[in-house]
Write a protein that holds these residues in place. Structure first.
Motif: not given
Length: 224
Positions: A109-120, A133-140
């Motif tokens: 999830k590119a919009n996971d709440p954690a991603v927004a909490a510590y970035a701007m 980029g990883r989601i589009d590539a089917g990778l974790t």
């Protein structure tokens, strides 16, 4: 109440409007097997002891933000806590910023709440681009990613802290989401990166810092 729960909640609301349609820059890093956050010069608008791999349960939800990672993702931070209060808080939240990216990767999830909490600003755009980029590539991700040789430097006005560090991804790999296949490669110069992150103070809270700008030097000789 956690000491910063309310400010982080406000941060999430403030950054919700900044949701960007992140476009992956391809799968060059993953195709080399070692899973790294790709390098990106985002431009410059403003000039604890070592953590255990996969933080303890209490550390998995700082400020009420869920940073829980799968057991096979180990983020090791060989960092020492600075004496300066602002530098210590900024360094801690730089760690949370890195964790939030891999939280997004693990959750796909590119919009996971954690991603927004510590970035701007550009830091938020960078984080979401890496996750997407990883989601589009089917990778974790899987394995151990080590962060070391940290340095911190506070701006004269005290509103920004530059956090720099090395990353060793030689034991950190891409894993295909569907097949669970782990892509392993031989360690080498490409396994090392040098990060410089500008952490900006969240208005109204001296203890909350968010990544606003990210610079990365790939194949960093000074880190090998």
């Amino acid at each position: 109440m956690n000491r910063r729960t309310m400010p982080v909640t406000a941060a999430l609301a403030a950054t919700a409007a900044l949701l960007l349609t992140a476009c992956g820059s391809g799968d060059d890093g993953e195709s080399k097997d070692n899973d790294k956050i790709a390098g990106a010069d985002q431009g410059a608008d403003n000039p604890k002891k070592s953590a255990e791999p996969s933080a303890t349960p209490a550390e998995d939800q700082p400020d009420g933000v869920d940073l829980t990672l799968p057991k096979d993702i180990n983020l090791v931070f060989d960092w020492k806590k600075p004496n300066d209060k602002d530098e210590a808080a900024a360094l801690d939240d730089a760690r949370h910023f890195v964790q939030s990216i891999y939280r997004g990767v693990a959750e796909q999830k590119a919009n996971d709440p954690a991603v927004a909490a510590y970035a701007m600003d550009k830091g938020l755009s960078y984080a979401r681009t890496q996750v997407q980029g990883r989601i589009d590539a089917g990778l974790t991700s899987t394995g151990t990613r080590r962060h070391f040789q940290e340095k911190v430097r506070k701006s004269p006005n005290g509103n920004a802290v530059e956090v720099s560090f090395c990353v060793d991804s030689s034991k950190f790999y891409s894993k295909e989401v569907k097949s669970k296949k782990v892509r392993k490669g031989a360690p080498g110069a490409a396994s090392y990166d040098f990060f410089k992150i500008i952490m900006s103070k969240f208005p109204g809270d001296d203890d909350l810092w968010r990544a606003s700008v990210v610079y990365v030097t790939e194949k960093a000789g000074q880190c090998a």
